[in-house]
Write a protein that holds these residues in place. Structure first.
Motif, PDB file in Angstrom:
ATOM      1  N   UNK A   1       0.822  -1.215   0.000  1.00 40.99           N
ATOM      2  CA  UNK A   1       0.000   0.000   0.000  1.00 40.99           C
ATOM      3  C   UNK A   1       0.857   1.266   0.000  1.00 40.99           C
ATOM      4  N   UNK A   2       2.101   1.136   0.478  1.00 42.01           N
ATOM      5  CA  UNK A   2       2.955   2.332   0.596  1.00 42.01           C
ATOM      6  C   UNK A   2       4.081   2.354  -0.436  1.00 42.01           C
ATOM      7  N   UNK A   3       3.988   1.412  -1.411  1.00 36.26           N
ATOM      8  CA  UNK A   3       5.048   1.323  -2.416  1.00 36.26           C
ATOM      9  C   UNK A   3       5.159   2.583  -3.264  1.00 36.26           C
ATOM     10  N   UNK A   4       4.000   3.178  -3.588  1.00 34.55           N
ATOM     11  CA  UNK A   4       4.069   4.320  -4.514  1.00 34.55           C
ATOM     12  C   UNK A   4       3.775   5.656  -3.834  1.00 34.55           C
ATOM     13  N   UNK A   5       3.715   5.673  -2.506  1.00 38.09           N
ATOM     14  CA  UNK A   5       3.472   6.951  -1.818  1.00 38.09           C
ATOM     15  C   UNK A   5       4.693   7.849  -2.002  1.00 38.09           C
ATOM     16  N   UNK A   6       4.480   9.027  -2.602  1.00 33.54           N
ATOM     17  CA  UNK A   6       5.658   9.874  -2.817  1.00 33.54           C
ATOM     18  C   UNK A   6       6.039  10.539  -1.495  1.00 33.54           C
ATOM     19  N   UNK A   7       7.333  10.809  -1.340  1.00 33.91           N
ATOM     20  CA  UNK A   7       7.807  11.449  -0.108  1.00 33.91           C
ATOM     21  C   UNK A   7       8.380  10.451   0.882  1.00 33.91           C
ATOM     22  N   UNK A   8       8.197   9.157   0.633  1.00 31.35           N
ATOM     23  CA  UNK A   8       8.818   8.170   1.534  1.00 31.35           C
ATOM     24  C   UNK A   8      10.196   7.836   0.950  1.00 31.35           C
ATOM     25  N   UNK A   9      11.260   8.168   1.713  1.00 35.53           N
ATOM     26  CA  UNK A   9      12.601   7.941   1.167  1.00 35.53           C
ATOM     27  C   UNK A   9      13.105   6.541   1.478  1.00 35.53           C
ATOM     28  N   UNK A  10      12.574   5.934   2.525  1.00 37.09           N
ATOM     29  CA  UNK A  10      13.000   4.567   2.866  1.00 37.09           C
ATOM     30  C   UNK A  10      11.892   3.821   3.570  1.00 37.09           C
ATOM     31  N   UNK A  11      11.816   2.529   3.303  1.00 35.55           N
ATOM     32  CA  UNK A  11      10.849   1.651   3.984  1.00 35.55           C
ATOM     33  C   UNK A  11      11.662   0.565   4.651  1.00 35.55           C
ATOM     34  N   UNK A  12      11.665   0.510   5.966  1.00 34.53           N
ATOM     35  CA  UNK A  12      12.457  -0.502   6.679  1.00 34.53           C
ATOM     36  C   UNK A  12      11.483  -1.498   7.304  1.00 34.53           C
ATOM     37  N   UNK A  13      11.605  -2.748   6.902  1.00 30.05           N
ATOM     38  CA  UNK A  13      10.704  -3.761   7.466  1.00 30.05           C
ATOM     39  C   UNK A  13      11.465  -4.497   8.563  1.00 30.05           C
ATOM     40  N   UNK A  14      10.964  -4.421   9.757  1.00 29.76           N
ATOM     41  CA  UNK A  14      11.642  -5.065  10.876  1.00 29.76           C
ATOM     42  C   UNK A  14      10.574  -5.605  11.836  1.00 29.76           C
TER      43      UNK A  14
END
Ligand code: PMV
Length: 321
Positions: free
Chosen positions: A296-309
């Protein structure tokens, strides 16, 4: 005899019930209880060894003011514990510092754990937690992994929240700003306390929120925890936004993410948000929904990094040869 260097890896934590406001500025005594989860993969790695000179030296990338704050802390900690000798402290975060990802928590926890081990003090964990608290309030909680609670009182310390069997939860960190924040959490919480008309309402409801979150964790009730954590986070930010002068840590992407979370919650995805003193958003997800949440957040602009933990973050301490 030369003491062996110590390597510590301490994790950041994110509060689901926030600590915001102190009764004692010097001793970092929180005005209300808080409850957090350790973030497995957001870590500060620190090596403490004997300095070649008789003074403490710090190696790493720091703002001048942060560097002085850390050196003052090391000086104070050694004096308090009655130990001496110059230390060389090499420290590195695997995430942007001072940007609302809790670098002070993992940073001061690593130093407190490291000083204890380096001098062979073998202090009880609660005393190491108290020592870390003197560096930064939230650092008291990074002494442990998992769910951690921190009470108030004259010299408080954090302790793990014991749950019968583990509750595996994922954490998705959405970085919306890589630059350091403009106002430190210490300055902002002091301003809030002194000027926000909502501060007293915040304090009055903290204990009840804390108890409700504890129940939710004991019952492993995802939606109960989601509701109380999101509400607590928004209450904290409301006090910040209504301080004088007002302060807003969020950016447009932060707000966009909150709307998206509410939308996908309606579709039944088990996810909720929390935000510390900065614009980054942390999403807590049930592991069976993490992949779909991420999409759902793959194409949200403005997110510089997605860290899955995930929830974790037990510190690691190692004596180097
Ligand atoms: O540890 P400090 O003094 O930087 O304060 C941390 C405050 C929050 O992260 C916003 C809330 C919390 O409980 O961690």
């Amino acid at each position: 005899m030369k003491k062996a260097p110590i390597k510590i890896s301490a994790a950041a934590n994110v509060a689901l019930i926030k600590y915001w406001g102190k009764t004692d500025l010097e001793k970092n005594i929180p005005s209300a209880p808080s409850l957090s989860v350790g973030i497995e993969d957001l870590r500060t790695d620190t090596i403490i060894s004997e300095s070649r000179e008789d003074k403490d030296t710090l190696i790493g990338k720091f703002k001048k003011s942060d560097e002085q704050r850390i050196l003052n802390y090391v000086f104070m900690a050694k004096k308090l514990l009655g130990v001496s000798g110059g230390l060389e402290i090499e420290t590195e975060n695997n995430f942007p510092a001072s940007s609302g990802l809790a670098s002070s928590a993992s940073g001061f926890a690593a130093i407190a754990l490291g000083i204890d081990k380096f001098y062979g003090l073998d202090m009880p964990r609660e005393d190491i937690s108290r020592l870390a608290r003197l560096g930064s309030g939230s650092a008291a909680r990074s002494i442990y992994g998992g769910f951690v609670q921190m009470d108030t009182g004259p010299d408080p310390f954090a302790k793990p929240l014991i749950v019968e069997d583990p509750w595996p939860l994922d954490i998705l960190v959405l970085v919306t700003e890589e630059q350091p924040k403009k106002m430190s959490s210490t300055d902002s919480m002091n301003l809030t306390k002194d000027t926000s008309p909502f501060y007293s309402a915040w304090l009055d409801t903290q204990e009840a929120d804390f108890l409700k979150a504890k129940d939710a964790i004991e019952e492993k009730d995802f939606w109960k925890l989601a509701q109380i954590s999101e509400h607590n986070c928004l209450k904290m930010h409301s006090t910040i936004m209504t301080s004088k002068p007002p302060h807003v840590y969020w950016n447009p992407t932060t707000v966009e993410i909150l709307h998206q979370v509410q939308k996908i919650q309606k579709k039944g995805l088990r996810v909720f948000f929390t935000i510390d003193a900065g614009p980054q958003v942390k999403l807590i997800c049930d592991p069976s929904d993490t992949q779909r949440v991420l999409e759902q957040f793959e194409s949200t602009s403005g997110i510089s990094r997605r860290i899955v933990t995930k929830v974790g973050g037990e510190p690691q301490i190692e004596q180097l040869a």
